[in-house]
Every structure is written in structure tokens, then in C-alpha cells.
Design a protein around this motif. Structure first.
Motif, PDB file in Angstrom:
ATOM      1  N   VAL A   1       0.952  -1.239  -0.073  1.00  0.00           N
ATOM      2  CA  VAL A   1      -0.067  -0.106  -0.106  1.00  0.00           C
ATOM      3  C   VAL A   1       0.872   1.205   0.063  1.00  0.00           C
ATOM      4  O   VAL A   1       0.476   2.171  -0.773  1.00  0.00           O
ATOM      5  CB  VAL A   1      -0.983  -0.090   1.061  1.00  0.00           C
ATOM      6  CG1 VAL A   1      -1.920   1.100   1.213  1.00  0.00           C
ATOM      7  CG2 VAL A   1      -1.981  -1.153   1.060  1.00  0.00           C
ATOM      8  N   HIS A   2       2.065   1.172   0.694  1.00  0.00           N
ATOM      9  CA  HIS A   2       2.792   2.413   0.958  1.00  0.00           C
ATOM     10  C   HIS A   2       3.419   2.719  -0.389  1.00  0.00           C
ATOM     11  O   HIS A   2       3.908   4.010  -0.708  1.00  0.00           O
ATOM     12  CB  HIS A   2       3.937   2.152   1.803  1.00  0.00           C
ATOM     13  CG  HIS A   2       4.995   1.475   1.614  1.00  0.00           C
ATOM     14  ND1 HIS A   2       4.813   0.134   1.552  1.00  0.00           N
ATOM     15  CD2 HIS A   2       6.238   1.680   1.122  1.00  0.00           C
ATOM     16  CE1 HIS A   2       5.880  -0.507   1.114  1.00  0.00           C
ATOM     17  NE2 HIS A   2       6.668   0.223   1.089  1.00  0.00           N
ATOM     18  N   LEU A   3       3.240   2.094  -1.555  1.00  0.00           N
ATOM     19  CA  LEU A   3       4.056   2.405  -2.836  1.00  0.00           C
ATOM     20  C   LEU A   3       2.994   2.336  -3.947  1.00  0.00           C
ATOM     21  O   LEU A   3       3.444   2.570  -4.888  1.00  0.00           O
ATOM     22  CB  LEU A   3       4.896   1.285  -3.296  1.00  0.00           C
ATOM     23  CG  LEU A   3       6.148   0.876  -2.323  1.00  0.00           C
ATOM     24  CD1 LEU A   3       7.134   0.043  -2.975  1.00  0.00           C
ATOM     25  CD2 LEU A   3       7.021   2.138  -2.160  1.00  0.00           C
ATOM     26  N   GLN A   4       1.683   2.470  -3.472  1.00  0.00           N
ATOM     27  CA  GLN A   4       0.608   2.550  -4.575  1.00  0.00           C
ATOM     28  C   GLN A   4       0.750   3.999  -4.763  1.00  0.00           C
ATOM     29  O   GLN A   4       0.854   4.961  -4.005  1.00  0.00           O
ATOM     30  CB  GLN A   4      -0.812   2.197  -3.711  1.00  0.00           C
ATOM     31  CG  GLN A   4      -0.976   0.875  -3.445  1.00  0.00           C
ATOM     32  CD  GLN A   4      -1.242   0.017  -4.700  1.00  0.00           C
ATOM     33  OE1 GLN A   4      -1.594   0.441  -5.857  1.00  0.00           O
ATOM     34  NE2 GLN A   4      -1.095  -1.381  -4.475  1.00  0.00           N
ATOM     35  N   GLU A   5       0.303   4.483  -6.043  1.00  0.00           N
ATOM     36  CA  GLU A   5       0.208   5.558  -6.465  1.00  0.00           C
ATOM     37  C   GLU A   5      -0.842   6.691  -5.643  1.00  0.00           C
ATOM     38  O   GLU A   5      -0.614   7.651  -5.712  1.00  0.00           O
ATOM     39  CB  GLU A   5      -0.248   5.706  -8.073  1.00  0.00           C
ATOM     40  CG  GLU A   5       0.184   6.688  -8.921  1.00  0.00           C
ATOM     41  CD  GLU A   5      -0.597   6.676 -10.174  1.00  0.00           C
ATOM     42  OE1 GLU A   5      -0.567   5.328 -10.794  1.00  0.00           O
ATOM     43  OE2 GLU A   5      -0.713   7.722 -10.906  1.00  0.00           O
ATOM     44  N   ALA A   6      -1.905   6.030  -5.321  1.00  0.00           N
ATOM     45  CA  ALA A   6      -2.952   6.932  -4.533  1.00  0.00           C
ATOM     46  C   ALA A   6      -2.136   7.343  -3.245  1.00  0.00           C
ATOM     47  O   ALA A   6      -2.708   8.379  -2.776  1.00  0.00           O
ATOM     48  CB  ALA A   6      -4.026   5.859  -4.170  1.00  0.00           C
ATOM     49  N   TYR A   7      -1.064   6.745  -2.795  1.00  0.00           N
ATOM     50  CA  TYR A   7      -0.531   7.238  -1.793  1.00  0.00           C
ATOM     51  C   TYR A   7       0.816   7.873  -1.780  1.00  0.00           C
ATOM     52  O   TYR A   7       1.615   7.907  -0.840  1.00  0.00           O
ATOM     53  CB  TYR A   7      -0.304   5.859  -0.543  1.00  0.00           C
ATOM     54  CG  TYR A   7      -1.659   5.748   0.269  1.00  0.00           C
ATOM     55  CD1 TYR A   7      -2.257   6.819   0.989  1.00  0.00           C
ATOM     56  CD2 TYR A   7      -2.176   4.526   0.296  1.00  0.00           C
ATOM     57  CE1 TYR A   7      -3.424   6.803   1.612  1.00  0.00           C
ATOM     58  CE2 TYR A   7      -3.692   4.512   0.984  1.00  0.00           C
ATOM     59  CZ  TYR A   7      -3.894   5.601   1.459  1.00  0.00           C
ATOM     60  OH  TYR A   7      -5.254   5.156   2.370  1.00  0.00           O
ATOM     61  N   ALA A   8       1.026   8.208  -2.980  1.00  0.00           N
ATOM     62  CA  ALA A   8       2.561   8.928  -3.447  1.00  0.00           C
ATOM     63  C   ALA A   8       2.422  10.182  -2.309  1.00  0.00           C
ATOM     64  O   ALA A   8       3.588  10.428  -1.908  1.00  0.00           O
ATOM     65  CB  ALA A   8       2.368   9.444  -4.783  1.00  0.00           C
ATOM     66  N   SER A   9       1.348  10.717  -2.053  1.00  0.00           N
ATOM     67  CA  SER A   9       1.495  12.029  -0.983  1.00  0.00           C
ATOM     68  C   SER A   9       2.075  11.613   0.269  1.00  0.00           C
ATOM     69  O   SER A   9       2.575  12.577   0.955  1.00  0.00           O
ATOM     70  CB  SER A   9       0.053  12.730  -0.970  1.00  0.00           C
ATOM     71  OG  SER A   9      -0.838  11.592  -0.198  1.00  0.00           O
ATOM     72  N   LEU A  10       1.919  10.657   0.585  1.00  0.00           N
ATOM     73  CA  LEU A  10       2.763  10.035   1.907  1.00  0.00           C
ATOM     74  C   LEU A  10       4.070  10.207   1.893  1.00  0.00           C
ATOM     75  O   LEU A  10       4.922  10.170   2.857  1.00  0.00           O
ATOM     76  CB  LEU A  10       2.048   8.744   2.496  1.00  0.00           C
ATOM     77  CG  LEU A  10       0.793   8.686   3.029  1.00  0.00           C
ATOM     78  CD1 LEU A  10       0.380   7.306   3.324  1.00  0.00           C
ATOM     79  CD2 LEU A  10       0.236   9.573   3.922  1.00  0.00           C
ATOM     80  N   GLY A  11       4.682   9.991   0.585  1.00  0.00           N
ATOM     81  CA  GLY A  11       6.232  10.406   0.656  1.00  0.00           C
ATOM     82  C   GLY A  11       7.054   9.082   0.878  1.00  0.00           C
ATOM     83  O   GLY A  11       8.148   9.299   1.201  1.00  0.00           O
TER      84      GLY A  11
END
Ligand SMILES: *Cc1c(COP(=O)(O)O)cnc(C)c1O
Length: 372
Positions: A315-325
Motif C-alpha cells: 500500500v505505501h508504494l501505491q500511486e494513490a499514496y504517493a502523497s505520503l512520501g
């Protein structure tokens, strides 16, 4: 031999008459949205989970989101979870306005590694959301102790673990709330979308009932904003029938897992799934780990064996979570698993011959992928 990855037709075949009768009852009563069939299923499911309360909702995603909302979690808050899960776990956190904070998983059980919690907790942490991945519960004792010490809630994502146990306790019964999905392919699946939250907290159950019905405590009187997350009457009636067969079906999955272990005894231990101490696994997904997945999967396909990947991108590398850095390398165990996992066929209706055909194809494929 052809072995499909999942076979829902075979799964329902022996119960078709019983299921059709249950659906006809709902049609006769015209009780489609919430109502008495949902209440009856809730009673049975709470009994099965050994918890005082079960609240039927529209999906597993609804269950997670409502449980977080009912605990008052929202903007500015943080919830600790794992990156090796279906995205709904993190998505539910984000939809409340809170932020998902990830911790890596254990290399053997693929569930939350409690040793990582101390590094992730902050004064904004409101809850821990462990995921009982593939049918086995996370290591709940240290997670619950950590949560108690910090005065925060534990919400179990039990969407893949209906009936699993940890030190004798049912999945969903140990945390402040336990969230289930009845998506058709789950160990207990509806004829469409459905979910449930179980809890021993009566006040929490009441807040959930208000939230899942537009925040109304009385018809057309809305004290708070909720959403439409009601369970369908037809889904509840189907689930009530299917729940009676769940224990037996989980037992058949366990037998199949043991059979896979016997026939694959020659492959390296770290390839095969493992069960943590004190846990009763319900084998929702039978994921093995292979070094060269592309070659491996193409051989299985050549042999007519269906397989899947749960999940190819953490999940941390999903595009949808790019904003988490987050970057590659942030959660190495989850990333390695995402690169290596292959899910083999696993469902109650598998036959001995099918398991042996899968095992043979797996052994051949491992030889080929190591040789090339
Ligand atoms: C299936 C699943 C969900 C979501 O459930 P839906 O009913 O599809 O909304 C959440 N978490 C996990 C771990 C799941 O496997």
C-alpha cells in the motif's frame, strides 16, 4: 489437470435449494434494506465470533470506516496499520481524514510485527489496525498490551479471517472492534457486497447503528452525519445459511493446507506459509514465496493451474499514496513479499487430485525458475 484459482459455482452447488429458499423468504417478507433478516444474521454471527454484538453493514470497507468513525477518529489523527494488505484497510483510515502510519510485517506470518510499534506511535496515534492476513491472526497479545499502555484502541481487520483463533479467542473478539467482509470470495461470502463489525462494547455498537443509517437515531431525525451503509436483507439471509457451513469449510481448508505441506515437503521451508504459535489458521489465501515469479507463474498457467498475487504492490508504494512520501525500501519485508508472493488454489471444494496436480506443477516450476 485444470485447477481453477477459485470455484464459487462448486462452492454453492450443494446448498442451492437452501439458498434459493432463503432468498424467497426475503422476497415474501419484502424486507430488503436492513430489517429482520439482518438482525437474525447479526445474532448468529455475534454468536459465531463469541462477541456480544455484531452490526451488519454494506461491505468490509464500510465496516472499517464506520468502526474508525464510531471511535471518533478523524482529521489530525494517526492510525497504525501494515502496508501488506488490501488497500481498503488504509483507505478507510484516509476517508475519516486521519493518516495511515505503516509498520512492517513479520517475515514468517506476514502479519503486523509488534516490535515496530514503538517507532511508529506519536501523540496523535488514536488506534492500531492489525490485519489478519490470509486467514491467520496477527500477534495480538503484544499489540493489545502496547495499545493499553498508550491508551489507544485496537481495530482488527478480520476480512480474511472468519473463524480464526488466537490463544483460543476468535478473530474480531479481542480488539475494541473487529471488521469483517463478506465479499463473495471470502471464507464467508455473500451473493454481492456485505460486511459486519463485531464488538463487546454496547455503546460502540449503538453508535455504529446510527452512523450506518445516515446518523439517524429516530426516523428522519439526524443527530449526526453518517452514510448509507445498510446490509441487504437478501445478503443477510444468504449469509445466515452459509454461516452454518463455515466451520466445516474452514476445517476442509485446514486439511488442504496440511496436504499441500505434505506433498511440498521437499521445497525450501521459507517458500511455504507458516502458522504462528497459538493460532488457528483459516487459510483464506495460500500464498507461497518464489524467487522468479514470472517464470513460475507462466509454468503454472501452462499446467492449467490458476493462481493469483495478493498483493503485488504494497500500500505505501501505491500511486494513490504517493502523497505520503514513502520510498522503496521503507518496509523491506512487505516489499520482498509483494515481489515474491504467489497464491495457489485454496477453497473447501478442492480435491486430493487437484492438490497433488498443483503441488507437482509447483515443484516443476521451482526447478525451472531456479535453473534459468
Ligand atoms: C476484502 C478485504 C477488505 C474489504 O472488504 P470489502 O467487503 O471488499 O469492502 C478489507 N480488508 C481486507 C484485508 C480484505 O481482504
Amino acid at each position: 489437470m485444470n485447477v481453477p484459482f477459485l470455484d464459487l459455482k462448486a462452492h454453492h452447488q450443494p446448498h442451492r435449494a437452501e439458498l434459493a429458499a432463503a432468498i424467497h423468504e426475503v422476497i415474501a417478507a419484502a424486507a430488503f434494506a436492513g430489517g429482520p433478516f439482518v438482525t437474525r444474521f447479526e445474532t448468529d454471527f455475534a454468536g459465531y465470533c463469541e462477541t456480544p454484538h455484531a452490526v451488519g453493514v454494506g461491505s468490509g470497507t464500510d465496516a472499517l470506516w464506520l468502526a474508525l468513525m464510531a471511535l471518533g477518529i478523524g482529521p489530525g489523527d494517526e492510525v497504525i496499520t501494515v502496508p501488506m494488505t488490501f488497500i481498503a484497510t488504509a483507505e478507510a483510515i484516509s476517508r475519516t481524514g486521519a493518516r495511515p502510519v505503516f509498520v512492517d510485517i513479520e517475515d514468517t506470518t506476514y502479519t503486523m510485527d509488534p516490535a515496530n510499534l514503538a517507532r511508529a506511535v506519536t501523540p496523535r496515534t488514536k488506534a492500531i489496525l492489525p490485519v489478519h492476513l490470509f486467514g491467520q491472526m496477527a500477534d495480538m497479545t503484544p499489540i493489545l498490551e502496547f495499545a493499553r499502555a498508550h491508551g489507544i484502541a485496537v481495530i482488527e481487520d478480520a476480512a480474511q479471517a472468519h473463524g480464526a483463533r488466537y490463544e483460543g479467542h476468535r478473530a474480531g473478539s479481542l480488539g475494541t472492534a473487529g471488521c469483517f467482509s463478506f465479499y463473495p470470495g471470502k471464507n464467508l461470502g455473500a451473493f454481492g457486497e456485505a460486511g459486519a463489525v463485531v464488538t463487546s462494547d454496547a455503546a460502540l455498537a449503538e453508535r455504529l447503528r446510527v452512523l450506518l443509517d445516515h446518523g439517524q437515531s429516530r426516523k428522519y431525525h439526524h443527530a449526526t452525519l453518517g452514510w448509507n451503509c445498510r446490509m441487504d436483507g437478501i445478503q443477510a439471509a444468504v449469509l445466515q445459511v452459509k454461516l452454518r457451513h463455515l466451520e466445516h469449510n474452514n476445517e476442509r481448508r485446514r486439511q488442504h493446507a496440511m496436504h499441500y505441506a505434505r506433498v511440498l515437503a521437499g521445497v525450501p521451508r521459507r517458500v511455504l506459509p507458516a502458522c504462528g504459535p497459538g493460532r488457528t489458521h483459516v487459510h483464506h489465501i495460500h500464498a507461497i514465496r518464489v524467487p522468479d515469479r514470472i517464470t513460475f507463474m507462466s509454468h503454472l498457467e501452462f499446467r492449467g493451474i490458476g493462481c493469483g498475487i495478493h498483493y503485488p504492490v504494497p500500500v505505501h508504494l501505491q500511486e494513490a499514496y504517493a502523497s505520503l512520501g514513502h520510498r522503496r525500501g521503507s518496509f523491506p519485508v512487505a516489499e520482498r513479499c509483494a515481489a515474491q508472493f504467489v497464491s495457489l488454489p485454496m477453497y473447501p471444494e478442492l480435491t486430493t487430485d487437484q492438490i497433488e496436480a498443483v503441488a507437482q506443477a509447483v515443484e516443476e516450476a521451482l526447478c525451472i525458475s531456479v535453473a534459468t
